[in-house]
Design an enzyme around this catalytic site. Structure first.
Site, mmCIF file in Angstrom:
data_model
loop_
_atom_site.group_PDB
_atom_site.id
_atom_site.type_symbol
_atom_site.label_atom_id
_atom_site.label_comp_id
_atom_site.label_asym_id
_atom_site.label_seq_id
_atom_site.Cartn_x
_atom_site.Cartn_y
_atom_site.Cartn_z
ATOM 1 C CE1 TYR A 198 8.749 -2.594 1.020
ATOM 2 C CE2 TYR A 198 7.194 -0.730 1.653
ATOM 3 C CZ TYR A 198 7.715 -2.080 1.237
ATOM 4 O OH TYR A 198 6.743 -3.403 1.343
ATOM 5 C CB ALA B 96 -1.402 -0.292 1.337
ATOM 6 C CE LYS C 167 7.618 1.330 21.077
ATOM 7 N NZ LYS C 167 7.100 2.905 20.351
#
Length: 334
Positions: free
Chosen positions: A151, A121, A202
Site C-alpha cells: 500500500y 502517511a 468491539k
C-alpha cells in the site's frame, strides 16, 4: 471560484469520498459526478443531486468516461482498508496504481484544471516509526523510500506520477498525505475497518452481549494520530484550491501532511471509547495480529506555515460522534 464547473469525485461511494460529495453539494457546487466500483447499494452515502456512476477505474476507458467534461478531479479511489487488510492484500493495494495512472492520463486529455490525489502517511520510511514515542513525521521523511510494503509503495509511486504529470504536462496536481481519517458513514466491520471504528465496534458488541472482554491487536502500546472527517474535508478544499484559512492564495505543490498531531496509544484509544460507552473491559492482546509500525504522528509545521491551520478536532469529540453512529448501525441490525 466557479461552482458550476464539473467536479468528479473518484471513490465517491467510499467513506471519505461520500463525505466529500456531500460537502461539495452543501457548499453550492452544482455539477458533481460521483464514481465508485461498488454497487450502489454498497455506497456509504449516495446523493440524488449528483450524477452517480458505477465504474472500475483501473480501466483507462472507464477513467475517460468518468472524467468526460471534468474541470476538477478528486482521486480518493483505492483498494484499501485498515492494517488487517493492507498487510494481507499487498498486491491488490499495489494494483491501485492503475487507478491513479489512468485518471492522470484521462484528466490530462480533458484539460482538467485541478487534480487532487489522496496519499497516505504509509509512505513514510519505516525506520523512523520503530518507537511508540515517535518523533512526528515531516514531509521530507518519506525519503529515502522505505514505506509500508504494498500500500505505501503504491502511494509513494503515485505521488511521483502526479508530480511528473504536473511538471511535464502542466496538469495541476495537488497531493495530501492522510493520517488515519475516521468518522461516521464508514467501514466498521468486515475486515477493512481501521482502528477507531474497529474499537468502537468491539466495545459496542461487548456491551450488547453483556461481555466484559475486548481483543486488541498487538500490545496496545503502538501509537497513532487520528483525524476527524470534517478536518479532512477542510484540508482537502484548501490544498486543492490553493487558499489558506483566511482565503488568501497559496500554492501547495509538494505532498503535504493532512492529519492531527494528537498522539495516542491504542490502549488510550480504547480508554476513550470505554469512557464514551460507560463500560470497562478486560483486555486480551492478540500479539500475532497485524499492527503496523510502532509509532506514527503528523508533524504539522508545514501545513500551519502554509495554510495557517491544522486539523484540530479533539479525538474524544470525534470518537463520540463516531461511536454514536456505529452504535445506531449495530442496534439497527440487531
Amino acid at each position: 471560484m466557479d461552482k458550476s464547473r464539473k467536479v468528479v469525485v473518484c471513490g465517491g461511494g467510499g467513506f471519505i469520498g461520500g463525505h466529500l460529495v456531500g460537502d461539495l453539494l452543501k457548499k453550492g457546487w452544482t455539477d458533481i459526478r460521483s464514481v465508485d466500483i461498488k454497487p450502489f447499494d454498497e455506497w456509504y452515502q449516495r446523493f440524488g443531486e449528483a450524477e452517480n456512476l458505477q465504474l472500475d477505474l483501473q480501466d483507462l476507458g472507464n477513467c475517460r468516461k468518468a472524467l468526460e467534461g471534468a474541470s476538477i478531479v478528486y482521486n480518493l479511489a483505492a483498494d484499501m482498508g485498515g492494517m488487517g487488510f493492507i498487510e494481507t492484500h499487498k498486491c491488490l493495494c499495489m494494483l491501485s496504481v492503475l487507478i491513479n495512472t489512468h485518471l492522470c492520463m484521462a484528466a490530462n486529455e480533458v484539460g482538467a484544471k485541478r487534480f487532487f490525489y489522496a496519499s497516505s502517511a504509509c509512505v513514510y520510511n519505516a525506520d523512523k516509526q520503530k518507537d511508540p514515542n515517535v518523533t512526528a513525521l515531516k514531509e521530507e521523511d518519506a525519503y529515502p523510500g522505505m514505506p509500508e510494503d504494498g500500500y505505501g509503495w503504491e502511494k509513494l509511486f503515485s505521488e511521483r506520477m502526479c508530480r511528473h504529470f504536473r511538471e511535464d504536462f502542466n496538469l495541476q496536481t495537488r497531493v495530501a498525505r492522510f493520517h488515519n481519517v475516521y468518522g461516521p458513514f464508514g467501514t466498521y466491520d468486515g475486515g477493512r475497518e481501521k482502528a477507531p471504528a474497529a474499537i468502537c465496534r468491539k466495545v459496542i458488541a461487548a456491551k450488547m452481549a453483556g461481555s466484559n472482554e475486548i481483543e486488541i491487536w498487538g500490545d496496545g502500546k503502538q501509537t497513532r494520530s487520528f483525524m476527524y472527517i470534517s478536518d479532512c474535508l477542510k484540508g482537502i478544499e484548501m490544498i486543492t484550491f490553493g487558499q489558506d484559512v483566511k482565503g488568501r492564495p497559496v500554492d501547495v505543490l509538494e505532498p503535504i501532511n493532512l492529519g492531527s498531531s494528537e498522539l495516542v496509544s491504542i490502549n488510550q484509544l480504547v480508554d476513550i471509547v470505554e469512557d464514551i460507552a460507560g463500560i470497562k473491559l478486560k483486555r486480551k492482546y492478540k500479539l500475532d495480529a497485524p499492527k503496523g509500525v510502532n509509532g506514527r504522528n503528523s508533524d504539522n509545521t508545514m501545513i500551519k506555515g502554509v495554510l495557517g491551520w491544522e486539523p484540530d478536532t479533539r479525538l474524544r469529540d470525534g470518537m463520540e460522534k463516531t461511536y454514536r453512529w456505529i452504535y445506531d448501525q449495530m442496534a439497527g441490525k440487531k
